[in-house]
Design an enzyme around this catalytic site. Structure first.
Site, PDB file in Angstrom:
ATOM      1  N   ASN A 174     -11.848  -3.377   0.408  1.00  0.00           N
ATOM      2  CA  ASN A 174     -10.866  -3.658   1.649  1.00  0.00           C
ATOM      3  C   ASN A 174     -11.347  -3.918   2.617  1.00  0.00           C
ATOM      4  O   ASN A 174     -11.792  -4.916   2.684  1.00  0.00           O
ATOM      5  CB  ASN A 174      -9.915  -2.258   1.314  1.00  0.00           C
ATOM      6  CG  ASN A 174      -8.821  -2.631   2.644  1.00  0.00           C
ATOM      7  OD1 ASN A 174      -8.099  -3.694   2.843  1.00  0.00           O
ATOM      8  ND2 ASN A 174      -8.602  -1.704   3.524  1.00  0.00           N
ATOM      9  N   GLU A 175     -11.430  -2.835   3.587  1.00  0.00           N
ATOM     10  CA  GLU A 175     -11.937  -3.162   5.103  1.00  0.00           C
ATOM     11  C   GLU A 175     -13.218  -2.783   5.145  1.00  0.00           C
ATOM     12  O   GLU A 175     -13.600  -1.715   5.727  1.00  0.00           O
ATOM     13  CB  GLU A 175     -11.174  -2.632   6.082  1.00  0.00           C
ATOM     14  CG  GLU A 175      -9.819  -3.566   6.293  1.00  0.00           C
ATOM     15  CD  GLU A 175      -9.072  -2.884   7.546  1.00  0.00           C
ATOM     16  OE1 GLU A 175      -9.277  -1.903   7.970  1.00  0.00           O
ATOM     17  OE2 GLU A 175      -8.343  -3.845   8.097  1.00  0.00           O
ATOM     18  N   CYS A 200      -6.695   0.836   2.833  1.00  0.00           N
ATOM     19  CA  CYS A 200      -7.705   1.775   2.834  1.00  0.00           C
ATOM     20  C   CYS A 200      -7.520   2.550   1.888  1.00  0.00           C
ATOM     21  O   CYS A 200      -8.437   3.333   1.320  1.00  0.00           O
ATOM     22  CB  CYS A 200      -7.554   2.581   4.207  1.00  0.00           C
ATOM     23  SG  CYS A 200      -7.797   1.783   5.648  1.00  0.00           S
ATOM     24  N   GLU A 213       0.900  -1.102  -0.006  1.00  0.00           N
ATOM     25  CA  GLU A 213       0.017  -0.036  -0.037  1.00  0.00           C
ATOM     26  C   GLU A 213       0.865   1.325   0.084  1.00  0.00           C
ATOM     27  O   GLU A 213       1.944   1.236   0.690  1.00  0.00           O
ATOM     28  CB  GLU A 213      -0.923  -0.051   1.214  1.00  0.00           C
ATOM     29  CG  GLU A 213      -1.754   1.225   1.519  1.00  0.00           C
ATOM     30  CD  GLU A 213      -2.659   1.320   2.450  1.00  0.00           C
ATOM     31  OE1 GLU A 213      -2.702   0.369   3.221  1.00  0.00           O
ATOM     32  OE2 GLU A 213      -3.746   1.846   2.257  1.00  0.00           O
TER      33      GLU A 213
HETATM   34  O1  AHR Z   1      -1.981  -1.864   7.044  1.00  0.00           O
HETATM   35  C1  AHR Z   1      -2.583  -0.447   7.132  1.00  0.00           C
HETATM   36  C2  AHR Z   1      -4.086  -0.461   7.112  1.00  0.00           C
HETATM   37  O2  AHR Z   1      -4.451  -1.356   8.053  1.00  0.00           O
HETATM   38  C3  AHR Z   1      -4.626  -0.765   5.996  1.00  0.00           C
HETATM   39  O3  AHR Z   1      -4.840   0.130   4.758  1.00  0.00           O
HETATM   40  C4  AHR Z   1      -6.044  -0.994   6.287  1.00  0.00           C
HETATM   41  O4  AHR Z   1      -6.666  -1.955   5.293  1.00  0.00           O
HETATM   42  C5  AHR Z   1      -6.012  -1.463   7.662  1.00  0.00           C
HETATM   43  O5  AHR Z   1      -6.653  -1.103   8.368  1.00  0.00           O
END
Ligand code: AHR
Length: 662
Positions: free
Chosen positions: A380-381, A249, A55
């Site tokens: 993602n989340e 994220c 990321e």
């Molecule tokens: O790894 C950091 C963050 O942690 C990521 O962006 C997210 O998916 C998780 O909350």
């Protein structure tokens, strides 16, 4: 939570002291006897096992993996002059004016108009926390420029050290009043961790400049405008099974407008529309207002990187929802089609023939062959019914058009609790392909959950341990450390992932990279500064598992049970049918030396000599660093095996691996 974590560390340390006393006073315990069932194949280890989560957080892409040295090269940051400052002396008469082309070039609207009537006038770029420059290295400068009517000036290009001493220079002379790209290369005469770049008009002249860029020549595979070779090498060294990108994220964005849109990240770098990085002001303790995404590292480059390092690509796309910790914006269901189309077009971009509309774009970028993408992530989340509603629409569309593509689905932010329980139930009812689980938890959680998957449904969806990292203080605390306590606890947990290879098909530590001065989130797998990089203790553990995964899981048992922490022992075993090796991994999570006899059952022959790899430290707080990158690193020796019995004398707090031909 902080005090709980400290309390735990304190208790462990106390236990360690007691154990050491016992050992030194001679109360050695009889070795525990474990059984390895070499001919009882439990599962195949998925080729995707042990991969990478990438990321653009912590300056992971811009100012990190993407080797561009100029920050805000296209003047598109919210404040056009961010990263730049004027160069002038007392006799200078010059000006810099940021201009906006408007819709003539919506992806790259701004440029700078430089004018000088007398003296030395120009702009200096500070780089991303400075520019790391190496003596003897060639640097490739490029700029889009046009000469003002009646001007015939040159642009002097200088790299300078912290004191302003020039350590390399060149010049370009725009020969046209139309926009043209100019290139010039030069060699630096000094190594400087924090250099800056000057672009200077000398004498009376005027010109417009855009996309002011500087790359080192020694990028990964020597690609122009490419990636930092030392950082990619650390990834390649792990032989990862997959590479997940672009997050995290960042996929979601704080708002839907700021979500990651892969189509805007391909083609000419100057036509890739820059956006803010959602990590810029996420944490008050680590504000980074100058953190943007240039997308010089875009989806084509991600796929190319996967191919280079032999990792299966796993792109994650926005599910029509912005980050639920931020605005939680959602796209109405009847407006979801463009998002779904992005997913379908991505499959074509990655895998379609060079004659298809999106395959053609890939071919035009230099890769007519497909990238062989087999998986795609939706969201993602994300969590809640809004996610499930949208996911169902995505799933149908992807399955209808590309039934061969496996879909990775979110189970939210945590490995337990209401959100997780709801999603897990819904996803299993949908009989989805793969569920992505995340755990950022205390080291103790990892030690206590090595058996997490032992009772999972063997016939249901597969699991992707998509983001995990033991947090030494609390989740995303700026005080978290990549210490041995965390890494060893992860190793203990990972024996459980390995043992359950029929359920867990992918796993990745997160986040991957952090810049020593540009980070927002810690802990991270690999730390870099402008010139150096090193793998943490956690990296060493991930690499050990990844390089030694074997092809098939076999049982290793204590009293007929899986080894999930009894007396501090954790163990898993595989065989590698390609090399005919048995691979045994054992973690001693206690502070005392322990011994274990591992009896190999069901093998006709076991070679008398094997190798033993140990990663250990009696100091749970120990970390690797730029100065001492190998503090926590594997030590390899040979081991004798008699009567099909591996006798191990396990260091306190140790991760051990035995490999022997059978
Ligand atoms: O790894 C950091 C963050 O942690 C990521 O962006 C997210 O998916 C998780 O909350």
């Amino acid at each position: 939570m902080i005090s709980m974590a400290n309390k735990r560390t304190g208790l462990l340390a106390f236990a360690a002291v007691l154990a050491t006393c016992a050992a030194t006073t001679g109360h050695a315990q009889a070795p525990k006897v474990f059984t390895i069932k070499a001919n009882e194949i439990k599962a195949e280890v998925a080729p995707t096992m042990w991969g990478l989560f990438f990321e653009d957080i912590n300056q992971g892409a811009d100012g990190g993996l993407y080797a561009e040295l100029v920050k805000n090269r296209s003047f598109e940051f919210d404040v056009a002059g961010m990263g730049w400052k004027e160069i002038k002396n007392k006799d200078t008469d010059g000006s810099a004016l940021y201009q906006n082309r408007g819709n003539a070039n919506p992806a790259n609207r701004r440029y700078v108009q430089l004018k000088s009537a007398s003296g030395r006038y120009g702009l200096a770029n500070e780089g991303f926390k400075g520019m790391g420059i190496k003596q003897g290295m060639q640097y490739d400068f490029s700029v889009l420029a046009r000469q003002h009517e009646g001007s015939s000036g040159s642009l002097l290009v200088e790299l300078v050290d912290e004191k302003g001493t020039v350590i390399g220079s060149t010049s370009v002379k725009p020969g046209s009043t139309d926009w043209v790209k100019y290139n010039a290369s030069f060699v630096a005469n000094a190594t400087v961790p924090k250099a800056s770049l000057n672009v200077v008009l000398t004498g009376k002249s005027g010109m417009d400049l855009d996309m002011i860029s500087l790359f080192p020549k020694d990028t990964w595979k020597g690609r122009k405008g490419g990636l930092r070779a030392d950082m990619v090498q650390l990834l390649a060294d792990m032989k990862p099974g997959f590479f997940r990108f672009p997050g995290g994220c960042i996929v979601e964005g704080r708002t839907l407008d700021e979500r990651f849109q892969w189509k805007k990240t391909i083609g000419n770098p100057e036509d890739r529309e820059l956006i803010i990085n959602r990590w810029n002001v996420e944490f008050k303790h680590r504000l980074s207002p100058d953190y943007f995404q240039s997308f010089g590292l875009g989806f084509f480059e991600y796929f190319q990187l996967c191919e280079d390092i032999g990792a299966s690509p796993l792109p994650i796309l926005n599910a029509g929802m912005a980050c639920q910790f931020n605005t939680a914006e959602v796209v109405p269901l009847d407006e979801l089609q463009p998002y779904i189309q992005d997913a379908l077009d991505l499959v074509e971009f990655a895998n379609g023939p060079a004659t298809s509309p999106w395959g053609k774009k890939r071919a035009e970028m230099g890769h007519p062959e497909p990238f062989h993408m087999t998986m795609i992530g939706v969201g993602n989340e994300n969590w809640g019914p809004q996610y499930i509603e949208r996911l169902k629409v995505f799933t149908k569309a992807i399955n209808d058009k590309y039934p061969e593509i496996k879909i990775v689905n979110s189970s939210g932010t945590d490995p337990s609790g209401d959100r997780f329980d709801y999603l897990d139930k819904e996803l299993r009812a949908m009989n989805v392909d793969i569920i992505d689980e995340h755990y950022y938890r205390a080291p103790q959680w990892f030690l206590e959950n090595a058996g997490r998957y032992d009772n999972y449904d063997r016939k249901g969806p597969k699991v992707f341990a998509g983001e995990y990292a033991a947090q030494s203080v609390r989740i995303a605390s700026p005080d978290n450390k990549n210490n041995w306590h965390c890494a060893m606890s992860e190793a203990a947990f990972m024996t459980g992932l390995e043992r359950n290879a029929d359920v867990v098909v992918m796993a990745s530590y997160a986040p991957l990279f952090a810049h020593a001065e540009g980070w927002q989130w810690t802990p991270d797998l690999i730390w870099v500064d402008n010139l150096r990089s090193y793998g943490t203790a956690n990296y060493q553990v991930q690499k050990l598992f990844s390089l030694n995964k074997g092809t098939h899981v076999i049982p290793v048992l204590l009293d007929n049970k899986a080894v999930t922490g009894q007396d501090g022992y954790y163990a898993s075993a595989t065989i590698d049918r390609k090399t005919n090796e048995l691979i045994l991994k054992v973690v001693n999570s206690t502070g005392k030396r322990q011994s274990g006899a591992f009896v190999i059952d069901g093998a006709k022959k076991v070679q008398a000599k094997g190798s033993l790899t140990v990663i250990s430290s009696t100091n749970l707080e120990a970390v690797n660093s730029f100065e001492a990158p190998d503090t926590i690193s594997p030590k390899v020796s040979s081991i004798s095996i008699k009567n099909k019995r591996i006798n191990l004398d396990l260091n306190p707090y140790s991760v051990n691996m035995v490999k022997v031909k059978i």
